[in-house]
Write a protein that holds these residues in place. Structure first.
Motif, PDB file in Angstrom:
ATOM      1  N   ALA A  42       0.821  -1.215   0.000  1.00  0.00           N
ATOM      2  CA  ALA A  42       0.000   0.000   0.000  1.00  0.00           C
ATOM      3  C   ALA A  42       0.850   1.258   0.000  1.00  0.00           C
ATOM      4  CB  ALA A  42      -0.930   0.004   1.206  1.00  0.00           C
ATOM      5  N   ASP A  43       2.154   1.126   0.241  1.00  0.00           N
ATOM      6  CA  ASP A  43       3.063   2.262   0.219  1.00  0.00           C
ATOM      7  C   ASP A  43       3.943   2.289  -1.026  1.00  0.00           C
ATOM      8  OD1 ASP A  43       2.256   3.301   2.722  1.00  0.00           O
ATOM      9  OD2 ASP A  43       3.499   1.818   3.749  1.00  0.00           O
ATOM     10  N   THR A  44       3.680   1.413  -1.985  1.00  0.00           N
ATOM     11  CA  THR A  44       4.449   1.391  -3.223  1.00  0.00           C
ATOM     12  C   THR A  44       3.988   2.524  -4.137  1.00  0.00           C
ATOM     13  OG1 THR A  44       4.837  -0.990  -3.148  1.00  0.00           O
ATOM     14  CG2 THR A  44       4.969   0.062  -5.305  1.00  0.00           C
ATOM     15  N   VAL A  45       4.936   3.317  -4.612  1.00  0.00           N
ATOM     16  CA  VAL A  45       4.614   4.409  -5.532  1.00  0.00           C
ATOM     17  C   VAL A  45       4.402   3.837  -6.931  1.00  0.00           C
ATOM     18  CG1 VAL A  45       5.484   6.525  -6.611  1.00  0.00           C
ATOM     19  CG2 VAL A  45       5.893   6.090  -4.180  1.00  0.00           C
ATOM     20  N   SER A  46       3.314   4.250  -7.558  1.00  0.00           N
ATOM     21  CA  SER A  46       3.008   3.807  -8.914  1.00  0.00           C
ATOM     22  C   SER A  46       2.312   4.952  -9.648  1.00  0.00           C
ATOM     23  CB  SER A  46       2.130   2.548  -8.885  1.00  0.00           C
ATOM     24  OG  SER A  46       2.058   1.939 -10.162  1.00  0.00           O
ATOM     25  N   TYR A  47       2.060   4.744 -10.937  1.00  0.00           N
ATOM     26  CA  TYR A  47       1.544   5.826 -11.778  1.00  0.00           C
ATOM     27  C   TYR A  47       0.020   5.909 -11.699  1.00  0.00           C
ATOM     28  CZ  TYR A  47       1.290   8.942 -15.831  1.00  0.00           C
ATOM     29  OH  TYR A  47       1.072  10.014 -16.662  1.00  0.00           O
ATOM     30  N   CYS A  48      -0.502   7.128 -11.540  1.00  0.00           N
ATOM     31  CA  CYS A  48      -1.948   7.348 -11.391  1.00  0.00           C
ATOM     32  C   CYS A  48      -2.680   7.505 -12.714  1.00  0.00           C
ATOM     33  CB  CYS A  48      -2.208   8.584 -10.540  1.00  0.00           C
ATOM     34  SG  CYS A  48      -1.654   8.438  -8.844  1.00  0.00           S
ATOM     35  N   ALA A  49      -1.946   7.793 -13.797  1.00  0.00           N
ATOM     36  CA  ALA A  49      -2.579   7.988 -15.109  1.00  0.00           C
ATOM     37  C   ALA A  49      -3.745   8.977 -14.977  1.00  0.00           C
ATOM     38  CB  ALA A  49      -3.004   6.647 -15.690  1.00  0.00           C
ATOM     39  N   SER A  50      -4.926   8.633 -15.517  1.00  0.00           N
ATOM     40  CA  SER A  50      -6.030   9.600 -15.587  1.00  0.00           C
ATOM     41  C   SER A  50      -6.726   9.868 -14.268  1.00  0.00           C
ATOM     42  CB  SER A  50      -7.060   9.140 -16.626  1.00  0.00           C
ATOM     43  OG  SER A  50      -6.558   9.326 -17.928  1.00  0.00           O
ATOM     44  N   VAL A  51      -6.389   9.143 -13.213  1.00  0.00           N
ATOM     45  CA  VAL A  51      -6.877   9.547 -11.889  1.00  0.00           C
ATOM     46  C   VAL A  51      -6.393  10.963 -11.582  1.00  0.00           C
ATOM     47  CG1 VAL A  51      -6.687   9.054  -9.403  1.00  0.00           C
ATOM     48  CG2 VAL A  51      -7.139   7.196 -11.022  1.00  0.00           C
ATOM     49  N   SER A  52      -5.298  11.365 -12.233  1.00  0.00           N
ATOM     50  CA  SER A  52      -4.768  12.722 -12.073  1.00  0.00           C
ATOM     51  C   SER A  52      -5.793  13.789 -12.430  1.00  0.00           C
ATOM     52  CB  SER A  52      -3.531  12.901 -12.958  1.00  0.00           C
ATOM     53  OG  SER A  52      -2.583  11.884 -12.763  1.00  0.00           O
ATOM     54  N   LYS A  53      -6.737  13.474 -13.305  1.00  0.00           N
ATOM     55  CA  LYS A  53      -7.677  14.494 -13.784  1.00  0.00           C
ATOM     56  C   LYS A  53      -8.498  15.096 -12.652  1.00  0.00           C
ATOM     57  CE  LYS A  53      -8.226  13.009 -18.616  1.00  0.00           C
ATOM     58  NZ  LYS A  53      -7.188  11.973 -18.743  1.00  0.00           N
ATOM     59  N   GLN A  54      -8.918  14.274 -11.678  1.00  0.00           N
ATOM     60  CA  GLN A  54      -9.719  14.875 -10.614  1.00  0.00           C
ATOM     61  C   GLN A  54      -8.879  15.743  -9.700  1.00  0.00           C
ATOM     62  OE1 GLN A  54     -10.804  11.623  -7.344  1.00  0.00           O
ATOM     63  NE2 GLN A  54     -11.149  10.883  -9.442  1.00  0.00           N
ATOM     64  N   MET A  55      -7.577  15.530  -9.674  1.00  0.00           N
ATOM     65  CA  MET A  55      -6.696  16.427  -8.933  1.00  0.00           C
ATOM     66  C   MET A  55      -6.654  17.795  -9.607  1.00  0.00           C
ATOM     67  SD  MET A  55      -3.701  13.634  -8.180  1.00  0.00           S
ATOM     68  CE  MET A  55      -4.068  12.155  -7.215  1.00  0.00           C
ATOM     69  N   VAL A  56      -6.659  17.796 -10.939  1.00  0.00           N
ATOM     70  CA  VAL A  56      -6.754  19.054 -11.675  1.00  0.00           C
ATOM     71  C   VAL A  56      -8.080  19.733 -11.367  1.00  0.00           C
ATOM     72  CG1 VAL A  56      -6.843  20.095 -13.982  1.00  0.00           C
ATOM     73  CG2 VAL A  56      -5.255  18.222 -13.517  1.00  0.00           C
ATOM     74  N   GLY A  57      -9.167  18.945 -11.358  1.00  0.00           N
ATOM     75  CA  GLY A  57     -10.483  19.504 -11.064  1.00  0.00           C
ATOM     76  C   GLY A  57     -10.543  20.166  -9.703  1.00  0.00           C
ATOM     77  N   VAL A  58      -9.959  19.538  -8.693  1.00  0.00           N
ATOM     78  CA  VAL A  58      -9.979  20.120  -7.349  1.00  0.00           C
ATOM     79  C   VAL A  58      -9.134  21.381  -7.303  1.00  0.00           C
ATOM     80  CG1 VAL A  58      -9.343  19.752  -4.932  1.00  0.00           C
ATOM     81  CG2 VAL A  58     -10.501  17.939  -6.206  1.00  0.00           C
ATOM     82  N   CYS A  59      -7.988  21.391  -7.978  1.00  0.00           N
ATOM     83  CA  CYS A  59      -7.189  22.625  -8.031  1.00  0.00           C
ATOM     84  C   CYS A  59      -7.988  23.756  -8.664  1.00  0.00           C
ATOM     85  CB  CYS A  59      -5.901  22.389  -8.820  1.00  0.00           C
ATOM     86  SG  CYS A  59      -4.623  21.484  -7.931  1.00  0.00           S
ATOM     87  N   ALA A  60      -8.716  23.455  -9.739  1.00  0.00           N
ATOM     88  CA  ALA A  60      -9.543  24.476 -10.397  1.00  0.00           C
ATOM     89  C   ALA A  60     -10.607  25.004  -9.448  1.00  0.00           C
ATOM     90  CB  ALA A  60     -10.173  23.903 -11.658  1.00  0.00           C
ATOM     91  N   ALA A  61     -11.208  24.103  -8.676  1.00  0.00           N
ATOM     92  CA  ALA A  61     -12.233  24.528  -7.720  1.00  0.00           C
ATOM     93  C   ALA A  61     -11.634  25.378  -6.611  1.00  0.00           C
ATOM     94  CB  ALA A  61     -12.938  23.300  -7.138  1.00  0.00           C
ATOM     95  N   LEU A  62     -10.475  24.990  -6.098  1.00  0.00           N
ATOM     96  CA  LEU A  62      -9.837  25.748  -5.024  1.00  0.00           C
ATOM     97  C   LEU A  62      -9.415  27.144  -5.492  1.00  0.00           C
ATOM     98  CD1 LEU A  62      -7.658  22.908  -3.452  1.00  0.00           C
ATOM     99  CD2 LEU A  62      -9.588  24.064  -2.359  1.00  0.00           C
ATOM    100  N   LEU A  63      -9.010  27.252  -6.759  1.00  0.00           N
ATOM    101  CA  LEU A  63      -8.633  28.559  -7.307  1.00  0.00           C
ATOM    102  C   LEU A  63      -9.842  29.363  -7.766  1.00  0.00           C
ATOM    103  CD1 LEU A  63      -5.449  27.622  -9.390  1.00  0.00           C
ATOM    104  CD2 LEU A  63      -5.534  28.787  -7.180  1.00  0.00           C
ATOM    105  N   ASP A  64     -11.016  28.728  -7.734  1.00  0.00           N
ATOM    106  CA  ASP A  64     -12.269  29.398  -8.113  1.00  0.00           C
ATOM    107  C   ASP A  64     -12.167  30.022  -9.503  1.00  0.00           C
ATOM    108  OD1 ASP A  64     -14.900  30.079  -7.714  1.00  0.00           O
ATOM    109  OD2 ASP A  64     -14.461  31.921  -6.623  1.00  0.00           O
ATOM    110  N   VAL A  65     -11.690  29.231 -10.458  1.00  0.00           N
ATOM    111  CA  VAL A  65     -11.537  29.742 -11.817  1.00  0.00           C
ATOM    112  C   VAL A  65     -12.902  30.028 -12.443  1.00  0.00           C
ATOM    113  CG1 VAL A  65      -9.362  28.538 -12.182  1.00  0.00           C
ATOM    114  CG2 VAL A  65     -11.502  27.424 -12.829  1.00  0.00           C
TER     115      VAL A  65
END
Length: 312
Positions: A42-65
């Motif tokens: 559970a602590d192994t680092v691996s690639y998130c691929a498109s799960v990254s998209k919701q991280m972009v979405g949350v950043c957009a919401a926090l910046l209130d674009v």
């Protein structure tokens, strides 16, 4: 779940599935190896691929674009037809941007953010009028990450670290496009991994652990770290410009399954697969990473875990 895990029990591939139960307890199930001799955990680092998209979405919401702003307002090098593409179109995959195949014809040497943006600038027309259709694409989220850099004046990897990963205690998570993090599980040998070519940021680019992704799920659940405004924005499905409703929010799929609301997203790149699933009405969630690109297998695994949690 044992049968679904059997194919991962090998020295050259592995998987970690971490679940949050209704009572708040956490359990993890792992199989296989990150590399020969090193178990995948559970602590192994691996690639998130498109799960990254919701991280972009949350950043957009926090910046209130301003989601009604034209993408070309922030990225003026895009062609004139992009004047009609609003940021909300990019968030919901309704912008009409050329698909991956068309863009790759214009950038044969890799898939990185600068190359994608240059290829977009050379496209003479959109696939369809902005807002007229919903077709999943990656270029829209690459554009969104570039817009957020300009809105904030901060490189996107640093922005995500400051807004998301540090506050949530996701200590092993980061956006990195230029090199595989030294601690990351290498791509499964069966996959044609993308490195050492650079990758893009926004449509992908995040590296994490299943344990950290559970923290991500927790933050987006009722009562989690992010306030109600952010959670509502990120989980509100979009619509076409004619009002036709969609089942896609800000980097999050929103569906009903077995009578309950499900928030989720997955992703893959040759050699890696990722998926996160949340059931906010029940307070349960699943986070999974694997260093093999077998999307159906990971979907089956996480769906089985989610149904088992929901039935208890």
């Amino acid at each position: 779940m044992t049968d679904l895990l059997a194919d991962y029990d090998r020295p050259d591939r592995g998987v970690a599935v971490v679940v949050r139960h209704r009572d708040g307890s956490v359990t993890s199930t792992t199989r296989g190896h990150a590399r020969p001799g090193e178990p995948f955990t559970a602590d192994t680092v691996s690639y998130c691929a498109s799960v990254s998209k919701q991280m972009v979405g949350v950043c957009a919401a926090l910046l209130d674009v301003d989601t009604e702003a034209s993408v070309r307002h922030w990225l003026p090098d895009l062609p004139r037809w992009a004047d009609g593409v609003r940021l909300r179109h990019l968030l919901h995959h309704t912008g009409g941007l050329p698909d991956d195949a068309e863009l790759q014809e214009r950038m044969p040497f890799g898939w990185d953010s600068p190359s994608v943006l240059r290829a977009l600038a050379e496209c003479p027309e959109p696939r369809f009028p902005p807002g007229a259709e919903h077709r999943y694409d990656n270029a829209g989220y690459i554009c969104l990450a570039a817009v957020l850099e300009r809105v904030s004046g901060t490189p996107f990897a640093d922005l995500a670290r400051q807004l998301l990963f540090e506050p949530l205690g996701m200590r092993r998570t980061r956006f990195a496009a230029d090199a595989v993090p030294a601690e990351a599980a290498p791509a499964n040998p069966d996959g044609d991994g993308p490195w050492p070519r650079p990758l893009s940021l926004g449509d992908g680019g995040a590296w994490s652990t299943a344990g950290d992704l559970l923290r991500w799920n927790d933050a987006l659940m009722p009562g989690g770290h992010f306030d109600g405004r952010v959670r509502t924005l990120v989980h509100t499905p979009g619509h076409l410009d004619d009002g036709t409703p969609l089942d896609y929010a800000w980097g999050v799929g929103v569906t009903r399954s077995d009578g309950v609301l499900v928030h989720g997203h997955g992703g893959s790149w040759p050699g890696w697969t990722a998926r996160v699933v949340r059931v906010p009405e029940l307070g349960v969630s699943v986070a999974a990473l694997a260093n093999v690109d077998d999307v159906p297998a990971l979907v089956a695994l996480t769906d089985q875990a989610r149904r088992g949690l929901s039935a208890r």
